[in-house]
Write a protein that holds these residues in place. Structure first.
Motif, PDB file in Angstrom:
ATOM      1  N   GLY A   1      -5.345  11.705  -3.608  1.00 28.71           N
ATOM      2  CA  GLY A   1      -6.246  12.449  -3.161  1.00 28.71           C
ATOM      3  C   GLY A   1      -6.273  12.433  -1.365  1.00 28.71           C
ATOM      4  O   GLY A   1      -5.280  12.332  -1.034  1.00 28.71           O
ATOM      5  N   LEU A   2      -7.390  12.383  -0.989  1.00 32.52           N
ATOM      6  CA  LEU A   2      -7.583  12.638   0.511  1.00 32.52           C
ATOM      7  C   LEU A   2      -8.042  11.216   1.005  1.00 32.52           C
ATOM      8  O   LEU A   2      -8.991  10.779   0.165  1.00 32.52           O
ATOM      9  N   GLY A   3      -7.759  10.763   2.260  1.00 33.61           N
ATOM     10  CA  GLY A   3      -8.343   9.808   2.948  1.00 33.61           C
ATOM     11  C   GLY A   3      -7.845   8.424   2.140  1.00 33.61           C
ATOM     12  O   GLY A   3      -6.576   8.318   2.008  1.00 33.61           O
ATOM     13  N   ASN A   4      -8.844   7.519   2.158  1.00 26.38           N
ATOM     14  CA  ASN A   4      -8.353   6.351   1.515  1.00 26.38           C
ATOM     15  C   ASN A   4      -7.950   6.262   0.085  1.00 26.38           C
ATOM     16  O   ASN A   4      -7.308   5.396  -0.385  1.00 26.38           O
ATOM     17  N   ASN A   5      -8.158   7.397  -0.700  1.00 24.37           N
ATOM     18  CA  ASN A   5      -7.859   7.431  -1.887  1.00 24.37           C
ATOM     19  C   ASN A   5      -6.173   7.664  -1.750  1.00 24.37           C
ATOM     20  O   ASN A   5      -5.299   7.299  -2.812  1.00 24.37           O
ATOM     21  N   ALA A   6      -5.595   8.305  -0.956  1.00 31.05           N
ATOM     22  CA  ALA A   6      -4.225   8.242  -0.786  1.00 31.05           C
ATOM     23  C   ALA A   6      -3.653   7.156  -0.514  1.00 31.05           C
ATOM     24  O   ALA A   6      -2.424   6.760  -0.962  1.00 31.05           O
ATOM     25  N   SER A   7      -4.020   6.492   0.582  1.00 33.51           N
ATOM     26  CA  SER A   7      -3.551   5.085   0.977  1.00 33.51           C
ATOM     27  C   SER A   7      -4.833   4.278   1.505  1.00 33.51           C
ATOM     28  O   SER A   7      -5.235   4.215   2.397  1.00 33.51           O
ATOM     29  N   PRO A   8      -5.226   3.316   0.492  1.00 32.11           N
ATOM     30  CA  PRO A   8      -6.323   2.449   0.819  1.00 32.11           C
ATOM     31  C   PRO A   8      -6.134   1.651   2.066  1.00 32.11           C
ATOM     32  O   PRO A   8      -5.064   1.114   2.449  1.00 32.11           O
ATOM     33  N   ASP A   9      -7.051   1.517   2.912  1.00 33.91           N
ATOM     34  CA  ASP A   9      -7.205   0.474   3.783  1.00 33.91           C
ATOM     35  C   ASP A   9      -7.156  -1.016   3.372  1.00 33.91           C
ATOM     36  O   ASP A   9      -8.228  -1.303   2.651  1.00 33.91           O
ATOM     37  N   VAL A  10      -6.220  -1.838   4.049  1.00 36.36           N
ATOM     38  CA  VAL A  10      -6.184  -2.938   3.228  1.00 36.36           C
ATOM     39  C   VAL A  10      -6.209  -4.062   4.488  1.00 36.36           C
ATOM     40  O   VAL A  10      -5.542  -3.763   5.535  1.00 36.36           O
ATOM     41  N   ALA A  11      -7.231  -5.019   4.470  1.00 35.75           N
ATOM     42  CA  ALA A  11      -7.132  -6.192   5.558  1.00 35.75           C
ATOM     43  C   ALA A  11      -7.486  -7.581   4.917  1.00 35.75           C
ATOM     44  O   ALA A  11      -8.145  -7.633   4.072  1.00 35.75           O
ATOM     45  N   GLU A  12      -6.715  -8.404   5.846  1.00 38.00           N
ATOM     46  CA  GLU A  12      -7.184  -9.777   5.583  1.00 38.00           C
ATOM     47  C   GLU A  12      -7.880 -10.428   6.689  1.00 38.00           C
ATOM     48  O   GLU A  12      -7.204 -10.454   7.889  1.00 38.00           O
ATOM     49  N   LEU A  13      -9.101 -10.686   6.521  1.00 32.79           N
ATOM     50  CA  LEU A  13      -9.832 -11.243   7.680  1.00 32.79           C
ATOM     51  C   LEU A  13      -9.511 -12.714   7.986  1.00 32.79           C
ATOM     52  O   LEU A  13      -9.248 -13.508   7.224  1.00 32.79           O
TER      53      LEU A  13
END
Length: 183
Positions: A67-79
């Motif tokens: 889709g559009l935005g994070n559906n296309a490429s989720p934001d992923v982070a390790e804090l």
């Protein structure tokens, strides 16, 4: 893409570019692996989150959607505090986030529209909330503090609330269904 749908899609891209937004369009599958996080925070706009116990001390996550935005490429982070954050809360579209998590990883799961399914082999703290949809949690027998609510919907609870329990299961649904079980 032709007709009204093509014009709508094109207008969305042009409007986003006009206001200075970067819009990611696409989809497919993404995968991530993390060493034993203390906490997992995952959110999906449209779609499903499925969580089960990992057979190792690693967290495995797979996104299939688009889709559009994070559906296309989720934001992923390790804090630095040991929290893994997966944000697939995009503009349009959706998908499925499948997660295998080690024991003792606290879970914070959010879905705007869709379902959350959790099946764990060991107790842990679980927060799961769906704006519209279903939340189903299946955990091993044991003491749990429960905080459960649904504005409009059905709550089917087979877990006994123990206010002194070391683990908390907190569930909320705006409109939909809650199912809590032990195995």
């Amino acid at each position: 893409m032709t007709g009204a749908m093509g014009r709508l899609f094109g207008a969305t891209i042009v409007a986003a570019m006009a206001v200075g937004c970067i819009v990611e369009v696409g989809g497919g599958e993404s995968q991530w692996t993390f060493d034993a996080p203390e906490t997992l925070e995952a959110s999906v706009g449209n779609g499903d989150i499925r969580v089960s116990t990992s057979r190792s001390d690693r967290l495995f996550a797979r996104w299939e959607g688009g889709g559009l935005g994070n559906n296309a490429s989720p934001d992923v982070a390790e804090l630095v505090d040991g929290t893994v954050v997966i944000d697939a809360n995009g503009l349009a579209g959706g998908g499925t986030l499948e997660i295998e998590t080690p024991d003792d990883t606290d879970l914070g799961l959010l879905v705007d529209r869709g379902s959350i399914d959790v099946y764990l082999d060991a107790p842990t703290n679980v927060f799961a909330c769906a704006g519209a949809g279903r939340v189903a949690i299946d955990v091993p027998p044991g003491p749990y503090r429960l905080e459960v609510g649904a504005l409009v919907g059905v709550i089917d609870n087979a877990i006994v609330d123990d206010p002194n329990a070391p683990y908390t299961i907190e569930v909320c649904v705006g409109a939909g269904e809650v199912e809590l079980r032990t195995h």
